[in-house]
Design a protein around this motif. Structure first.
Motif, mmCIF file in Angstrom:
data_model
loop_
_atom_site.group_PDB
_atom_site.id
_atom_site.type_symbol
_atom_site.label_atom_id
_atom_site.label_comp_id
_atom_site.label_asym_id
_atom_site.label_seq_id
_atom_site.Cartn_x
_atom_site.Cartn_y
_atom_site.Cartn_z
ATOM 1 N N TYR A 6 0.822 -1.216 0.000
ATOM 2 C CA TYR A 6 0.000 0.000 0.000
ATOM 3 C C TYR A 6 0.853 1.261 0.000
ATOM 4 O O TYR A 6 0.626 2.187 -0.767
ATOM 5 N N ASP A 7 1.860 1.267 0.852
ATOM 6 C CA ASP A 7 2.733 2.442 0.888
ATOM 7 C C ASP A 7 3.741 2.408 -0.255
ATOM 8 O O ASP A 7 4.074 3.437 -0.841
ATOM 9 N N ALA A 8 4.198 1.195 -0.593
ATOM 10 C CA ALA A 8 5.261 1.065 -1.587
ATOM 11 C C ALA A 8 4.814 1.487 -2.983
ATOM 12 O O ALA A 8 5.643 1.885 -3.799
ATOM 13 N N TYR A 9 3.515 1.421 -3.264
ATOM 14 C CA TYR A 9 3.092 1.613 -4.653
ATOM 15 C C TYR A 9 3.195 3.057 -5.121
ATOM 16 O O TYR A 9 3.234 3.336 -6.312
ATOM 17 N N GLY A 10 3.214 3.979 -4.187
ATOM 18 C CA GLY A 10 3.448 5.374 -4.556
ATOM 19 C C GLY A 10 2.262 6.057 -5.207
ATOM 20 O O GLY A 10 1.131 5.597 -5.108
ATOM 21 N N GLN A 11 2.579 7.139 -5.907
ATOM 22 C CA GLN A 11 1.529 8.003 -6.433
ATOM 23 C C GLN A 11 0.816 7.423 -7.643
ATOM 24 O O GLN A 11 -0.203 7.960 -8.076
ATOM 25 N N GLU A 12 1.357 6.343 -8.218
ATOM 26 C CA GLU A 12 0.648 5.745 -9.350
ATOM 27 C C GLU A 12 -0.651 5.086 -8.924
ATOM 28 O O GLU A 12 -1.517 4.807 -9.740
ATOM 29 N N MET A 13 -0.758 4.774 -7.622
ATOM 30 C CA MET A 13 -1.999 4.186 -7.132
ATOM 31 C C MET A 13 -3.021 5.290 -6.897
ATOM 32 O O MET A 13 -2.749 6.255 -6.183
ATOM 33 N N LEU A 14 -4.192 5.146 -7.517
ATOM 34 C CA LEU A 14 -5.245 6.150 -7.346
ATOM 35 C C LEU A 14 -6.012 5.818 -6.073
ATOM 36 O O LEU A 14 -6.784 4.861 -6.022
ATOM 37 N N ARG A 15 -5.748 6.605 -5.048
ATOM 38 C CA ARG A 15 -6.338 6.355 -3.729
ATOM 39 C C ARG A 15 -7.652 7.116 -3.606
ATOM 40 O O ARG A 15 -7.777 8.241 -4.082
ATOM 41 N N ILE A 16 -8.607 6.477 -2.974
ATOM 42 C CA ILE A 16 -9.973 6.998 -2.930
ATOM 43 C C ILE A 16 -10.473 6.854 -1.500
ATOM 44 O O ILE A 16 -10.169 5.871 -0.826
ATOM 45 N N THR A 17 -11.253 7.824 -1.065
ATOM 46 C CA THR A 17 -11.904 7.721 0.239
ATOM 47 C C THR A 17 -13.407 7.707 0.011
ATOM 48 O O THR A 17 -13.927 8.575 -0.681
ATOM 49 N N ASP A 18 -14.092 6.698 0.553
ATOM 50 C CA ASP A 18 -15.532 6.632 0.295
ATOM 51 C C ASP A 18 -16.298 7.490 1.295
ATOM 52 O O ASP A 18 -15.710 8.171 2.139
ATOM 53 N N ARG A 19 -17.625 7.485 1.202
ATOM 54 C CA ARG A 19 -18.428 8.420 2.005
ATOM 55 C C ARG A 19 -18.330 8.136 3.498
ATOM 56 O O ARG A 19 -18.641 8.989 4.312
ATOM 57 N N HIS A 20 -17.907 6.902 3.840
ATOM 58 C CA HIS A 20 -17.714 6.574 5.252
ATOM 59 C C HIS A 20 -16.241 6.714 5.659
ATOM 60 O O HIS A 20 -15.816 6.145 6.663
ATOM 61 N N ASP A 21 -15.476 7.429 4.819
ATOM 62 C CA ASP A 21 -14.052 7.678 5.081
ATOM 63 C C ASP A 21 -13.209 6.415 5.128
ATOM 64 O O ASP A 21 -12.165 6.378 5.782
ATOM 65 N N ARG A 22 -13.670 5.379 4.432
ATOM 66 C CA ARG A 22 -12.851 4.174 4.348
ATOM 67 C C ARG A 22 -11.856 4.321 3.210
ATOM 68 O O ARG A 22 -12.230 4.739 2.104
ATOM 69 N N PRO A 23 -10.591 3.928 3.433
ATOM 70 C CA PRO A 23 -9.608 4.044 2.348
ATOM 71 C C PRO A 23 -9.791 2.927 1.317
ATOM 72 O O PRO A 23 -9.818 1.748 1.655
#
Lengths: 441, 441
Positions: free
Chosen positions: A86-103
């Motif tokens: 999760y941390d290693a993948y860097g900025q190429e991973m499109l990270r999203i937070t849903d309406r319940h603030d789950r990563p």
């Protein structure tokens, strides 16, 4: 399909933003439309090519014994935290937070999720070997997406994952995919060269990239010329056997991407006249990575001795949305695209040189019906555009064959059949044209 | 397909989290796996059903004259700001920020994007009518996703968009989709009832929901019993004509969802013995909304009089990932799923009652080969599980026909053919079984 009822927004001008020929031609041929940086819609003509490519991929995956699933595009971050990526993948991973603030994240690949699926469904070595694949959209949030769908942010990927009891069985699984990939690219009219590759962020011990040679390729590659003429394993290949003998001719000669290249070894191994140094496009990548994911995620099977062992895994990727431009890079001329028959959006284009003329209309609709009855996909240009514009557009979109129907020819009972690749034109009766085109399928 | 090589992780226990029968059965039959709240993987059996549903949808969309495209899942926020829906859509829209801090979103629907595509590709009324559809994953970030894939966050949607010069042509386009939807659901073994519906956030003047009746339906519906027995337009329907006469029988009788229901009007229009008040599941929704998007986004065509007019639009949705549970809700029994033949993951299941027995193995592999040669999809249970477990699993996954092969029957030259729906069993020779099953396709 009648062109007058189709949606084919071709462009006469060359779009300024396109840096490579495939991107220019895909935009000009009305195949794609950019919706955001590195994100494209597939218009009707492009969608047909993408579908034909996926069909070939599916047939060869199925033939090799892989089984199709479909994982979602969105993934919970937890999975990736568990694997340590999760941390290693860097900025190429499109990270999203849903309406319940789950990563969450938009999946860039699926090693973690397929391992979780395997873990929940398989307990015993008796259920192995297993290879699960899917064809799904993925996102890598590239800092500078470019080259159209060759390097887009949202891209279609076929990814397969093999599960085996031990390293020897995993090698056999790797070889099955190796052969399936050779057959897949060959069926698309491509000469692919498997090259030893760096395993990168996937990790692992053994990896090959499948590269096609093209002047606009993104990387430099080196290989023995003998690699380019090897016969491809037949469709009767017995995938239940060990394919080592079929794979050996493709791994013995020197072939390496620039990352793995060793000039001294190259010169020792390959006589000067057979040394190929060229640009290449990666169209597939296969990995054997053992227990890299199964061990931390606890994906074990009970072996014949009753003991649990982490399963041996490999992963195998092909990018259909990248293959479309790759095929164009390998097959085009100044007038446009030249589709290999197996991936052409339509098999035949009919050009009516005088729409509205009764004889021309009647001959064209009859040809259309007869060709369709023989199983061919036909695009019939029934519009009232000028002949020159029709020729240029039909050449641009690159259908393998054209039939040109004009009033003069029809008076002699003839139509003209044109081969897009060779440019060869032949006059013949409409019936002979139907027979010739049906026979060439 | 051999079960011993397949991936079919069926469950004996009833999963606690599943509130409705279709969700329970999809989990128990190994069709899906939850990856996050409201987000599912489609395992091999589920993927096959989803594909069959999509094939029927595609065939009927194509038949009606619609043309397939494929828009991306990610969209730039700009498009939605232009249409005015970006703020209005609320928390159901999954908003995303990319690495360059650009606001994006995971598309919940595609009115904006298709309007932009249309605008960039069409200029003249001569290119109309046009209907573009795609089948793509979408996300609505529901506050409480539930009922498995019936109401998931990431869901598959076929959405079509029609473009016409004027309201009268738009009505004809609406009717084409109306008929296509009737045919689509009918081919899946469903009785769908079109009901006047509220247009909701899509907006517009005219809208129908297609509802199937099921006790577990999410909404209450009211209709004239006559609606349930209307003949469906045939596959020879001429979609280039006006379909008003085909649609009229479906819009004349009373039929309304609870939002639109008027009890007094219902009682006036429908004699008491024909009043149906039941639970329903929405499986399709069609909208005519005129220039709601084309006007603000400037999607105009030049009319015959040389003047630009905003194009008249409609949109038309079917959820394939929701149809899978909807079909199960409508077709199951205490033992499991009962697939309508057109969407069954396999046509026939072969049960080998004594795997390892030479006569049984030989009869089963011969049946498998003959049925496949006749074009049937076969799942052959060649495992060494007990007979009872095999029966239960085959009933659970609901293939329309089963062939049971045991040593005793074979001594008499017989196998047993079982119809999953009726439970009827017949003894016959293996050849007769092949002929009977091939004929029933």
């Amino acid at each position: 399909m009648r062109l007058s009822r189709y949606f084919l927004p071709t462009l006469k001008e060359t779009p300024r933003e396109a840096e490579i020929v495939s991107h220019r031609l895909m935009l000009r041929a009305g195949m794609i439309r950019q919706e955001a940086a590195g994100i494209y819609s597939w218009l009707p003509l492009g969608k047909r090519v993408l579908d034909k490519i996926c069909t070939i991929i599916r047939e060869e995956q199925d033939r090799s014994g892989a089984i199709e699933v479909l994982m979602p595009t969105l993934q919970p971050a937890d999975l990736w935290i568990e694997s340590g990526r999760y941390d290693a993948y860097g900025q190429e991973m499109l990270r999203i937070t849903d309406r319940h603030d789950r990563p969450m994240l938009y999946g860039p690949t699926n090693e973690e999720m397929i391992t979780a699926i395997f873990k929940s469904g398989v307990r015993s070595y008796k259920d192995l070997p297993l290879n699960l694949y899917h064809i799904q959209w993925k996102v890598r949030d590239e800092v500078r997406p470019r080259f159209g769908t060759m390097r887009s942010r949202e891209f279609l990927m076929k990814d397969a994952y093999s599960f085996d009891l031990d390293a020897e069985a995993a090698r056999r699984a790797y070889y099955r995919m190796f052969v399936a990939y050779l057959r897949t690219f060959s069926r698309m009219g491509l000469t692919s060269v498997p090259m030893k590759a760096d395993t990168g962020p996937i990790g692992g011990d053994l990896s090959h990239e499948f590269i096609i040679l093209a002047d606009t390729g993104e990387s430099e590659v080196f290989c023995d010329k003998a690699m380019l003429d090897l016969p491809i394993p037949s469709e009767d290949t017995d995938f239940s056997g060990d394919l080592a003998d079929l794979v050996a001719p493709f791994t013995a000669p020197y072939a390496a991407t620039d990352e793995m290249h060793d000039q001294a070894a190259f010169e020792t191994a390959v006589p000067e006249e057979r040394r190929v140094s060229a640009r290449g496009i990666e169209v597939g990548h296969i990995f054997y990575f053992g227990t890299k994911y199964s061990a931390p995620m606890g994906a074990v099977v009970t072996g014949p001795d009753g003991k649990d062992v982490p399963v041996e895994m490999g992963s195998y990727g092909i990018g259909p949305s990248r293959l479309v431009p790759a095929i164009i890079e390998a097959s085009h001329d100044d007038d446009g695209i030249i589709w290999p028959a197996s991936v052409a959006p339509f098999d035949v284009g009919i050009i009516n040189m005088r729409s509205g003329d009764e004889a021309c209309n009647s001959a064209c609709t009859s040809l259309e019906a007869q060709l369709q009855a023989r199983g061919l996909d036909v695009l019939y240009d029934d519009t009232d555009a000028r002949g020159g514009a029709k020729f240029a557009q039909m050449d641009l979109i690159g259908l393998p064959k054209q039939i040109i129907v004009g009033p003069k020819g029809l008076k002699n009972g003839e139509v003209e059949v044109k081969d897009r690749k060779t440019g060869e034109r032949s006059l013949m009766s409409p019936d002979a044209a139907v027979n010739a085109l049906a026979a060439s399928q």
